[in-house]
Design an enzyme around this catalytic site. Structure first.
Site, short mmCIF file in Angstrom:
data_model
loop_
_atom_site.label_atom_id
_atom_site.label_comp_id
_atom_site.label_asym_id
_atom_site.label_seq_id
_atom_site.Cartn_x
_atom_site.Cartn_y
_atom_site.Cartn_z
N HIS A 80 0.63 -0.86 0.02
CA HIS A 80 0.01 -0.12 -0.26
C HIS A 80 1.27 1.28 0.09
CE1 HIS A 80 -4.10 -1.47 1.59
NE2 HIS A 80 -2.95 -2.80 1.34
N LYS A 89 -9.79 13.31 5.04
CA LYS A 89 -8.57 12.01 4.60
C LYS A 89 -7.60 12.22 6.22
CE LYS A 89 -7.70 13.69 0.33
NZ LYS A 89 -7.05 12.87 -1.26
N ARG A 90 -6.72 11.04 6.36
CA ARG A 90 -5.90 11.56 6.83
C ARG A 90 -4.83 12.59 6.85
NH1 ARG A 90 -5.14 7.86 11.77
NH2 ARG A 90 -3.71 9.47 11.99
N LYS A 137 -0.23 14.61 1.80
CA LYS A 137 -1.00 14.74 0.75
C LYS A 137 -1.58 16.66 0.19
CE LYS A 137 -3.28 10.67 3.08
NZ LYS A 137 -4.50 9.72 2.43
N THR A 146 -9.52 5.75 -1.62
CA THR A 146 -10.37 5.46 -2.04
C THR A 146 -11.34 7.03 -1.31
OG1 THR A 146 -9.65 4.75 0.27
CG2 THR A 146 -9.80 3.29 -0.94
N LYS A 189 -15.14 7.90 -2.99
CA LYS A 189 -16.72 7.67 -2.31
C LYS A 189 -16.89 8.92 -2.43
CE LYS A 189 -14.22 5.07 1.34
NZ LYS A 189 -13.08 5.17 2.41
C1 26Q Z 1 3.19 0.26 10.79
C2 26Q Z 1 4.30 0.59 11.16
C3 26Q Z 1 3.62 0.83 12.83
C4 26Q Z 1 3.00 1.62 13.32
C5 26Q Z 1 1.25 1.57 11.69
C6 26Q Z 1 1.57 1.34 10.57
C7 26Q Z 1 1.10 1.82 10.17
C8 26Q Z 1 -0.27 1.37 10.36
C9 26Q Z 1 -1.20 2.03 9.14
C10 26Q Z 1 1.59 2.44 8.43
C11 26Q Z 1 0.54 2.28 7.83
C12 26Q Z 1 -1.14 2.66 7.69
C13 26Q Z 1 -1.85 2.38 7.32
C14 26Q Z 1 -1.72 2.39 5.44
C15 26Q Z 1 -2.67 3.59 4.51
O1 26Q Z 1 -3.43 3.30 5.54
N1 26Q Z 1 -2.25 3.28 3.39
C16 26Q Z 1 -3.36 4.24 2.08
O2 26Q Z 1 -3.88 2.33 1.39
C17 26Q Z 1 -4.82 3.34 0.93
C18 26Q Z 1 -5.35 1.50 0.74
O3 26Q Z 1 -4.93 0.75 -0.37
C19 26Q Z 1 -4.33 3.50 -0.54
O4 26Q Z 1 -5.70 3.99 -0.91
C20 26Q Z 1 -4.09 4.72 0.08
O5 26Q Z 1 -3.26 5.81 -0.50
C21 26Q Z 1 -2.54 4.65 1.36
O6 26Q Z 1 -1.71 5.94 1.86
#
Ligand code: 26Q
Length: 825
Positions: A367, A559-560, A565, A667, A671
């Site tokens: 991702h 979004k976050r 972004k 995503t 939406k």
């Molecule tokens: C990693 C290590 C330690 C703590 C947390 C994490 C962690 C947690 C969540 C790292 C990344 C995430 C989430 C990533 C994420 O949401 N990525 C998004 O995924 C979507 C679905 O594929 C995409 O549409 C987005 O572009 C992408 O940013």
């Protein structure tokens, strides 16, 4: 109270209004212990939730029986996050009882809106990746694919966000406080998970050498099951989340020797594992607990799959035929050595046989391309927590690197060093992405551009070695939640014109193109949009205290919060408009409401500062009489699935303005477009495919391409030249820098301004002019209401590709090799 009436409708399963009414009263009385007169909002919500849940259970049991009888191949989705959103409304939609529920509640004098609003959403995820897992669970059930979602039952999900004096303040999530009617605890379904200790080599009864891991600590995982009902089908799949518990009762040993508090401490430590969701972007601190979480849920899940496999077979030889396991990013990648360990150490398979099964089992979704987001764990931590897994990883790596050497022969060109699962630098680390690639039969990116960039950058070497292994599955979102449930007005119009088929086959929305010239239709389209905008405006006035004009252009970025972004690019446009108004108070600008929402990772200071700046700009702009309501800025606190469902339908313009090459897919872009918003966006992630689908004339494009961004970051670009060359840009930045938005405090926004001017990897200034000019085009286009409506209709008509049903079909045929198993009642 009767269980059956004359028409033979059972109180727990009947779908008539009469049965629903009886069921509600029954649940209120016997489950909540409340009478009709003395119920709280939560009591009413619980009674309604149990009424719906009761009706899911026979479908669920029937699904399990059907899958078992047919020895159905099953998808296991392993994800550290599920951002589910509220269940009640969605389950009523999928069961097809929404209208009846409205009628029944009207008859009983209940406020169903209040009941739906009472549900606290399970926020067991950060953002896109977690929400994607939830959309995929909906589509899997709808497409009748046997599937289990495995994850962690965090006691505290994503924090609640408050805004205090413009700053983000975090409050702990409370989703379990009032009880969770959707889960069924499974006290009999517990697995022990080891940590620490050492390994022993011994000769078994079979005369072969074996390894035994003797962990120092064992924690139990207990299953909590949530049924996931498909839309318009009986198939009800399983979301199985693990909660950590102490394996020994805490008065066991230590109590006998008098160390009661030590025993309590051990119990608390065990339970800590499923206590809290980590925010993304959280750096090293507390990393050990994160690795424990990952191993904990993966180990429970694999043991559960083995249990299920052994119910219908006398060996695990066909495990990879029974299950295919999707790794949602590298968070569950420890599954690769764990399955090897279970097959070899506990089920006495040889390495070769275990490896054959393991690497045919897993598929890995990537991702992110951002190198800083690729997970690694220090060897030291790994050795201490998971000594046996490290041994296995070394062996996997040794065999893999032999293949690499064979393949690239003498001209290695650094392949061995780059592809190794172990990064020897800096004391040594395990590279989880490399582990996932080596241990999987398929790897996929989440949008076409993202997949191409994976092949040419981060996973280039793997792509050279295995040219057929990497493929693309563009993300999608579920139209049930994000259209039918959140936008009932628009959905009713679509159904009136097209029938209900579009809900399961989103491409049928193409039929809308027939109505482009139908004035009455276009008029109704606009009326629906304005009505949902009014609802959102009322909600914002009531909950945030800002009054906005519902006929203004609703310009939305939710979004976050992250620099890539580029919420701050959006802000520079707002400040530019503000300056234009101040210079010429009579200037003609289409009235706009800028709406932001999103959480910042608590340790991400720049993201927190961006939130403060949004609120600071809002404060000035909204209260300046010269602006006279032409532009308004609103930050909606605590953006999540629930707030999203209010906001997406009300958008005119969708801001998808990430630096090209950095947003893997996105995503929210889907939406918003599904609800008739036009997109202003860069050629990034799925934006590119959305534009391709809806037509370039119905999409506002600006900015550098990914290639140009890469070129600039190689050769360097100088933001300060851009700043000096563009007077409007300079004026906007100077105004922020002057402290104007912060009662003359000049220090606060300096880190942000300095980064923009000095070393900005996100290239905000490089895209500023192109963005602002594009926004001027938006302003002009919005004045032509009829043409705007036409573009809005075309966005919806051509958005079919972005249903998560299409994504899941792609996975089924291109990766999982799995087919539907319908469930009959
Ligand atoms: C990693 C290590 C330690 C703590 C947390 C994490 C962690 C947690 C969540 C790292 C990344 C995430 C989430 C990533 C994420 O949401 N990525 C998004 O995924 C979507 C679905 O594929 C995409 O549409 C987005 O572009 C992408 O940013």
């Amino acid at each position: 109270m009767q269980n059956k009436t004359t028409n033979n409708e059972h109180t727990r399963t009947g779908l008539t209004i009469d049965a629903l009414e009886r069921a509600y009263n029954d649940n209120l009385f016997y489950l909540q212990g409340r009478s009709y007169e003395f119920s709280s909002a939560n009591d009413r919500y619980m009674a309604a939730a149990y009424t719906v849940r009761d009706r899911m259970l026979e479908r669920w049991i029937k699904s399990a029986q059907t899958y078992k009888q047919q020895c159905a191949r099953t998808v296991c989705y392993l994800s550290a996050e599920y951002l589910l959103g509220p269940h009640l409304g969605n389950n009523m939609i999928n069961m097809g009882i929404m209208e009846k529920a409205y009628e029944a509640s009207e008859k009983m004098g209940l406020d169903i809106e209040e009941i739906l609003e009472t549900e606290v959403e399970p926020g067991l995820g950060n953002g896109g990746l977690g929400r994607l897992a939830a959309c995929y669970m909906d589509s899997l059930a709808t497409l009748q694919i046997p599937a289990i979602g495995y994850g962690i039952r965090y006691e505290f999900g994503i924090f609640d966000q408050l805004i205090v004096d413009g700053w983000q303040v975090e409050r702990s999530d409370t989703w379990l406080h009032n009880g969770n009617p959707w889960e069924l605890p499974r006290p009999k379904l517990r697995f022990g998970v080891g940590f620490g200790g050492y390994t022993e080599h011994y000769t078994g009864d079979d005369g072969n050498l074996h390894v035994r891991w003797v962990p120092e600590l064992v924690v139990n995982g207990m299953a909590y099951d949530t049924p996931i009902l498909g839309y318009g089908v009986n198939n009800t799949n399983l979301l199985r989340l693990w909660k950590a518990e102490a394996a020994k009762s805490f008065d066991f040993q230590a109590f006998n020797v008098g160390d009661y508090y030590e025993a309590v401490r051990a119990k608390i430590e065990a339970e800590n594992i499923s206590k809290v969701l980590y925010p993304n972007n959280e750096p090293d601190a507390g990393k050990e607990l994160r690795l424990k979480q990952q191993y904990f849920f993966v180990s429970c899940s694999l043991k559960d799959m083995i249990r299920l496999n052994l119910r219908g077979a006398d060996s695990l030889d066909h495990f990879h035929e029974k299950f295919t396991v999707q790794l949602n990013d590298t968070h569950p990648a420890i599954a690769v050595p764990e399955l090897m360990r279970l097959l070899m150490d506990e089920h006495h398979m040889t390495w070769d046989k275990a490896w054959d099964i393991t690497h045919r089992c897993f598929a890995y979704t990537n991702h992110t391309l951002l190198p800083e987001a690729l997970e690694t764990w220090s060897l030291k931590l790994f050795q201490r927590l998971l000594p046996r897994h490290l041994e296995i990883i070394y062996e996997i790596n040794k065999r893999f690197l032999d293949d690499v050497r064979m393949h690239f022969l003498t001209d290695d060109g650094g392949h061995v060093e780059r592809m190794s699962i172990i990064d020897e630098k800096g004391g040594g680390h395990v590279r989880m992405a490399n582990l996932a690639c080596v241990g999987s039969y398929a790897i996929n990116g989440v949008a076409e551009l993202h997949t191409e960039l994976l092949k040419s950058t981060v996973l280039k070497d793997f792509h050279e070695l295995w040219p057929d292994k990497i493929s693309n599955v563009t993300n999608g979102v579920t139209p049930r939640r994000f259209m039918v449930l959140s936008n009932p007005g628009l959905s009713a119009l679509l159904t009136e014109k097209l029938g209900t088929g579009w809900i399961r086959d989103l491409n049928q929305l193409q039929g809308l193109e027939r109505f482009l010239e139908d004035d009455e239709f276009c008029h109704r389209w606009r009326k629906i949009k304005i009505a949902v905008k009014r609802d959102l405006a009322d909600w914002m006035e009531k909950n945030i205290g800002i009054r906005v004009d519902a006929s203004s252009l609703f310009d939305i970025q939710v979004k976050r919060i992250h620099e890539y972004k580029r919420q701050h690019l959006n802000l520079l446009h707002i400040v530019t408009l503000y300056n234009r108004i101040k210079l010429d108070p009579g200037i003609d600008i289409s009235p706009r409401t800028f709406i932001f929402g999103g959480k910042a990772a608590p340790s991400y200071l720049m993201a927190r500062l961006i939130i403060k700046l949004i609120n600071a700009v809002a404060d000035v702009v909204n209260n300046d009489p010269d602006v006279a309501g032409r532009i308004k800025v609103v930050f909606v606190p605590d953006f999540g699935v629930k707030r999203g469902q209010r906001i997406f339908p009300a958008a005119d313009l969708s801001e998808q303005i990430s630096t090209a090459g950095m947003e893997a897919s996105g995503t929210g872009n889907m939406k918003l477009s599904m609800n008739g918003a036009l997109t202003i966006g860069t050629l990034d992630g799925a934006n590119i495919e959305i534009r391709e689908q809806v037509g370039q004339e119905n999409f506002f494009l600006f900015g550098l391409t990914a290639e140009q961004v890469a070129e600039k970051s190689r050769n360097g670009f100088n933001p300060s030249d851009i700043y000096h060359a563009d007077p409007e840009l300079k004026a906007a930045i100077d105004l922020i820098d002057s402290g104007f938005f912060c009662h003359g405090e000049t220090k606060i926004f300096q880190p942000l301004v300095n980064k923009l001017l000095q070393r900005d990897p996100f290239m905000v200034l490089a895209d500023y002019r192109s963005y602002v000019n594009c926004q001027d085009g938006v302003d002009q286009a919005f004045r032509d209401t009829e043409h705007w409506t036409r573009m809005s209709i075309l966005n919806v008509a051509r958005i079919g590709k972005f249903s998560s049903d299409r994504s899941i079909r792609d996975y089924c045929s291109n990766i999982w090799n799995i087919t539907a198993v319908p469930v009959e009642l």
